[in-house]
Design an enzyme around this catalytic site. Structure first.
Site, PDB file in Angstrom:
ATOM      1  N   GLY A   1       0.715  -0.939   0.153  1.00  0.00           N
ATOM      2  CA  GLY A   1       0.008  -0.209  -0.054  1.00  0.00           C
ATOM      3  C   GLY A   1       0.861   1.290  -0.044  1.00  0.00           C
TER       4      GLY A   1
ATOM      5  CD  GLU B   1       0.408  -9.166   1.964  1.00  0.00           C
ATOM      6  OE1 GLU B   1      -0.461  -8.381   1.665  1.00  0.00           O
ATOM      7  OE2 GLU B   1       0.351 -10.440   2.578  1.00  0.00           O
TER       8      GLU B   1
ATOM      9  CB  CYS C   1     -16.496   3.887 -29.517  1.00  0.00           C
ATOM     10  SG  CYS C   1     -17.113   4.744 -30.477  1.00  0.00           S
TER      11      CYS C   1
ATOM     12  N   GLY D   1       3.744  -3.827  -3.576  1.00  0.00           N
ATOM     13  CA  GLY D   1       3.385  -4.123  -5.163  1.00  0.00           C
ATOM     14  C   GLY D   1       3.751  -3.125  -5.885  1.00  0.00           C
TER      15      GLY D   1
HETATM   16  C1  LIG Z   1      -2.977  -5.062  -3.848  1.00  0.00           C
HETATM   17  C2  LIG Z   1      -2.496  -5.848  -2.569  1.00  0.00           C
HETATM   18  C3  LIG Z   1      -1.164  -5.467  -1.985  1.00  0.00           C
HETATM   19  C4  LIG Z   1      -0.235  -4.717  -2.950  1.00  0.00           C
HETATM   20  O1  LIG Z   1      -0.722  -3.440  -2.740  1.00  0.00           O
HETATM   21  P1  LIG Z   1       0.301  -2.315  -3.386  1.00  0.00           P
HETATM   22  O2  LIG Z   1      -0.580  -0.818  -3.113  1.00  0.00           O
HETATM   23  O3  LIG Z   1       0.484  -2.421  -4.841  1.00  0.00           O
HETATM   24  O4  LIG Z   1       1.665  -2.109  -2.625  1.00  0.00           O
HETATM   25  C5  LIG Z   1      -0.474  -6.127  -0.948  1.00  0.00           C
HETATM   26  N1  LIG Z   1      -1.411  -7.153  -0.267  1.00  0.00           N
HETATM   27  C6  LIG Z   1      -2.734  -7.336  -0.718  1.00  0.00           C
HETATM   28  C7  LIG Z   1      -3.649  -8.024   0.201  1.00  0.00           C
HETATM   29  C8  LIG Z   1      -3.439  -6.723  -1.604  1.00  0.00           C
HETATM   30  O5  LIG Z   1      -4.626  -6.820  -1.981  1.00  0.00           O
END
Ligand SMILES: *Cc1c(COP(=O)(O)O)cnc(C)c1O
Length: 415
Positions: free
Chosen positions: A239, A275, A344, A277
């Site tokens: 996040g 986690e 479109c 991303g």
């Molecule tokens: C989407 C998600 C992430 C990654 O979130 P980012 O904002 O991309 O870092 C990590 N853990 C869970 C459970 C998610 O759903």
């Protein structure tokens, strides 16, 4: 966006000018920088180097096998949300012992597949899911290691579609119900409770919401231990936001985030799982597109490019801001454009009244910050072929997912 920018007047990814790539891969295409991905991962790894930590890259942000293998080679684990992502992580070389499985509704075949591969942990999101995982584990003669995803009821201050930690969101067990859920889990023969998990949203730009969540988790760990549960891991989800607009955004750094985490949770004698991303891959990739037409409307000038909302959904789905620049350095002589795709729908708009260098049909434009939630959300809407992906490694590049031919799309159907 280090590793991205002009050299001798032309836009480059690492040492490779994107116009050279466009000679072997037709636009639009995504282009990632290996060095940028590694640097972003290392920032987390270094920030937590003194603590027992597992970084589980959230595969959903960018699941290209090349991207996952770069991170696997760095020692990363993976956070997956489907059997498909679990298969991708394993194939890219991430050991099952470093894979956590998140997501609101794991199905029986998915649970079986994960148990048969002996993944590290399931992040369990509801009581019915707990019961389901237990019964599959008992049937297979296995023990499922789990953490409960707790919904801490905290407003992460992010876009409503990517906020996940408020009580009205569908995610996790309400924090008030946590102790009862752990008590139930302790009675189940196929379940071994290991830890606790949260993920409060995505593109979070302030540390405040994280701090509130960490305080809540620290309290809960104390209560759960007093209730007799063994809590050895704390998963803090992903996040952390990134700077999409380098002029106005100021995301916390991995170091600032780590200092806050360790202040609140460092003393609990737990392994910390993360986690991330977006913060690993978001600013590690761009979308390269070509101008098809410059159209002078009555109110604005439209730059109609060959990328569309099906290739890159974030602007239409989340109203997301992305820098857009020309392939040739304009030297500051900019024009106002509405940058739009050919689909479109009015939603097929990348930017309105955006300043960029004067463009002509055939010129290349670059949408920056497109490495996360870009290619993975692409579709074949309008029977447009799925957008390819290119990886740059210093002086060279390779196509890590080619554009499919029309037969492979249309031929899927049975007339
Ligand atoms: C989407 C998600 C992430 C990654 O979130 P980012 O904002 O991309 O870092 C990590 N853990 C869970 C459970 C998610 O759903």
């Amino acid at each position: 966006m280090h590793n991205f920018g002009y050299r001798s007047g032309h836009y480059c990814v690492e040492n490779v000018p994107v116009h050279e790539i466009s000679e072997s891969c037709a636009t639009p295409f995504y282009c990632y920088s290996r060095t940028a991905i590694e640097t972003a991962y290392d920032a987390y790894a270094n920030a937590f180097s003194k603590h027992d930590t597992l970084i589980c890259y959230a595969v959903k942000a960018n699941s290209n096998q090349a991207v996952i293998s770069i991170l696997a080679a760095r020692g990363s684990g993976a956070d997956v949300v489907s059997e498909g992502e679990l298969r991708r992580a394993l194939l890219a070389g991430i050991p099952a012992s470093k894979i956590v499985y998140s997501g609101v509704a794991k199905t029986v075949p998915e649970i079986e597949f994960a148990l048969n591969n002996d993944i590290l942990l399931f992040n369990v999101e509801s009581e019915p899911e707990l019961q389901q995982i237990n019964s599959v584990a008992v049937r297979l003669g296995k023990i499922a290691r789990i953490a409960f995803r707790i919904n801490p009821d905290i407003d992460a201050g992010t876009h409503e579609k990517i906020s996940t930690g408020k009580s009205e969101n569908k995610f996790g067990i309400p924090w008030q119900a946590a102790r009862a859920a752990y008590a139930d889990a302790a009675k189940l023969p196929g379940i071994e409770v290991r830890g606790i998990d949260i993920h409060i949203g995505s593109q979070i730009m302030k540390l405040g919401p994280f701090e509130q969540a960490f305080e809540r988790i620290a309290d809960l760990v104390g209560q759960l231990r007093a209730d007799g549960h063994t809590i050895t891991s704390i998963d803090l989800g992903g996040g952390l936001g990134i700077n999409y607009n380098t002029e106005s955004d100021l995301a916390p750094t991995a170091e600032q985030y780590a200092a806050l985490v360790l202040k609140h949770l460092g003393r609990l004698d737990c392994r910390l799982i993360f986690e991330p991303g977006r913060s690993i891959v978001g600013n590690s990739g761009v979308l390269v597109s070509q101008v098809i037409y410059v159209k002078h409307g009555s109110k604005s000038t439209f730059l109609i490019i060959d990328a569309a909302m099906n290739d890159f959904l974030r602007p239409s789905m989340y109203n997301a801001y992305h820098h857009i620049v020309g392939e040739k350095d304009s030297g500051g002589e900019d024009v106002l454009y509405d940058v739009v795709g050919p689909v479109c729908e009015t939603g097929d708009t990348f930017a309105r009244s955006r300043k960029l260098g004067k463009q002509e049909a055939g010129d290349l434009v670059i949408v920056e910050g497109a490495g996360a939630y870009g290619a993975v959300m692409a579709s074949t809407y309008n029977t447009r072929r799925l957008v390819p992906e290119v990886l740059v490694e210093k002086d060279g590049f390779r196509i890590v997912r080619p554009r499919p031919d029309y037969d492979s799309i249309i031929g899927m159907d049975t007339p």
